[in-house]
Design a protein around this motif. Structure first.
Motif, PDB file in Angstrom:
ATOM      1  N   LEU A   1      -5.947   7.390 -27.201  1.00  0.00           N
ATOM      2  CA  LEU A   1      -6.677   6.880 -28.353  1.00  0.00           C
ATOM      3  C   LEU A   1      -8.028   6.346 -27.894  1.00  0.00           C
ATOM      4  N   LEU A   2      -9.109   6.935 -28.410  1.00  0.00           N
ATOM      5  CA  LEU A   2     -10.460   6.451 -28.160  1.00  0.00           C
ATOM      6  C   LEU A   2     -10.878   5.568 -29.330  1.00  0.00           C
ATOM      7  N   LEU A   3     -11.265   4.339 -29.055  1.00  0.00           N
ATOM      8  CA  LEU A   3     -11.634   3.402 -30.114  1.00  0.00           C
ATOM      9  C   LEU A   3     -13.143   3.180 -30.135  1.00  0.00           C
ATOM     10  N   GLY A   4     -13.703   3.063 -31.337  1.00  0.00           N
ATOM     11  CA  GLY A   4     -15.125   2.782 -31.484  1.00  0.00           C
ATOM     12  C   GLY A   4     -16.007   3.822 -30.836  1.00  0.00           C
ATOM     13  N   ASN A   5     -15.624   5.082 -30.938  1.00  0.00           N
ATOM     14  CA  ASN A   5     -16.333   6.111 -30.183  1.00  0.00           C
ATOM     15  C   ASN A   5     -17.644   6.537 -30.828  1.00  0.00           C
TER      16      ASN A   5
ATOM     17  N   PHE B   1     -17.589  -1.225 -27.114  1.00  0.00           N
ATOM     18  CA  PHE B   1     -17.311  -1.479 -28.529  1.00  0.00           C
ATOM     19  C   PHE B   1     -16.580  -2.789 -28.779  1.00  0.00           C
ATOM     20  N   VAL B   2     -15.872  -3.332 -27.790  1.00  0.00           N
ATOM     21  CA  VAL B   2     -15.071  -4.536 -28.022  1.00  0.00           C
ATOM     22  C   VAL B   2     -15.943  -5.703 -28.482  1.00  0.00           C
ATOM     23  N   HIS B   3     -17.196  -5.740 -28.041  1.00  0.00           N
ATOM     24  CA  HIS B   3     -18.074  -6.853 -28.422  1.00  0.00           C
ATOM     25  C   HIS B   3     -18.377  -6.869 -29.922  1.00  0.00           C
ATOM     26  N   HIS B   4     -18.055  -5.790 -30.633  1.00  0.00           N
ATOM     27  CA  HIS B   4     -18.246  -5.769 -32.086  1.00  0.00           C
ATOM     28  C   HIS B   4     -17.133  -6.516 -32.822  1.00  0.00           C
TER      29      HIS B   4
ATOM     30  N   CYS C   1      -4.691   0.356 -20.931  1.00  0.00           N
ATOM     31  CA  CYS C   1      -5.931   0.341 -21.692  1.00  0.00           C
ATOM     32  C   CYS C   1      -7.090   0.205 -20.725  1.00  0.00           C
ATOM     33  N   ILE C   2      -8.197   0.866 -21.046  1.00  0.00           N
ATOM     34  CA  ILE C   2      -9.402   0.840 -20.225  1.00  0.00           C
ATOM     35  C   ILE C   2     -10.577   0.533 -21.145  1.00  0.00           C
ATOM     36  N   PHE C   3     -11.292  -0.566 -20.872  1.00  0.00           N
ATOM     37  CA  PHE C   3     -12.462  -0.918 -21.657  1.00  0.00           C
ATOM     38  C   PHE C   3     -13.646  -1.196 -20.737  1.00  0.00           C
ATOM     39  N   MET C   4     -14.820  -0.697 -21.117  1.00  0.00           N
ATOM     40  CA  MET C   4     -16.065  -1.058 -20.463  1.00  0.00           C
ATOM     41  C   MET C   4     -16.918  -1.730 -21.529  1.00  0.00           C
ATOM     42  N   ASP C   5     -17.366  -2.957 -21.257  1.00  0.00           N
ATOM     43  CA  ASP C   5     -18.103  -3.654 -22.296  1.00  0.00           C
ATOM     44  C   ASP C   5     -19.047  -4.689 -21.707  1.00  0.00           C
TER      45      ASP C   5
END
Length: 208
Positions: A97-101, A169-172, A193-197
């Motif tokens: 699942l790609l979020l905020g793409n 995208f998490v900062h939104h 889960c993998i996030f770059m922010d």
């Protein structure tokens, strides 16, 4: 055979999206051009509407070669990308699942890593359309789906996703803790889960 993983944004019942509407409540869950509508309407009124305006009519070059996207992960201008790709790791036979793409296309390179299903999602319908135009993959060949999703209320059944990924995208999000609880809910045991922010910017959010 791909399992049922979605739930209706209106009634929360398990959903087979191919039908276009929810069999239980009749809610429309798919656009005419095949994008899944899985976010509650109230979630799209502010943030989603802002990005719909940003992306509407955005000119984008079209290409269908997913292998060429590898170069974006090896960019010297964005050296963090190579590290992110390493952390993504093996996606073979995984539901991703790609979020905020938004209109980002580089994540379509993941199709080359042979996932079982790649779900490209964003709160903006027009953002997804722009991303689809930007890199026209053969959807009869690749296991890719496009979905309007509110990351704070994921329209997914429990323990159905192997990998959740988000890039800048998490900062939104207004409530990171509840978002991470949702991610934990939908991840299968052993999932990741993998996030770059970067940092949250309330001034930018208010300006929008």
């Amino acid at each position: 055979h791909l399992p049922t993983i979605y739930r209706c944004p209106s009634c929360s019942r398990p959903l087979v999206p191919r039908a276009g509407t929810c069999a239980e409540c009749g809610a429309v869950v798919q656009t005419d051009d095949g994008i899944l509508l899985l976010a509650p309407e109230d979630a799209m009124e502010e943030e989603g509407a802002f990005y719909d305006d940003v992306y509407t009519g955005t000119p984008v070059p079209a290409s269908g070669d997913t292998t060429s996207l590898r170069s974006e992960w090896e960019s010297l201008y964005y050296p963090m990308n190579a590290d992110v790709l390493r952390r993504v790791g093996d996606l073979r036979d995984q539901i991703v699942l790609l979020l905020g793409n938004g209109a980002s296309a580089k994540e379509l390179y993941f199709l080359e890593l042979e996932p079982r299903r790649l779900i490209v999602s964003d709160l903006s319908l027009e953002g997804l359309r722009a991303g689809r135009r930007r890199h026209r993959v053969d959807e009869s060949r690749w296991p890719v789906e496009w979905a309007v999703v509110d990351a704070s209320r994921l329209p997914l059944l429990d323990s159905t996703i192997d990998v959740v990924y988000g890039y800048a995208f998490v900062h939104h999000l207004p409530d990171t803790a509840s978002f991470l609880a949702e991610v934990a809910r939908v991840l299968r045991p052993g999932g990741r889960c993998i996030f770059m922010d970067n940092r949250y910017s309330p001034v930018w959010q208010r300006a929008k």
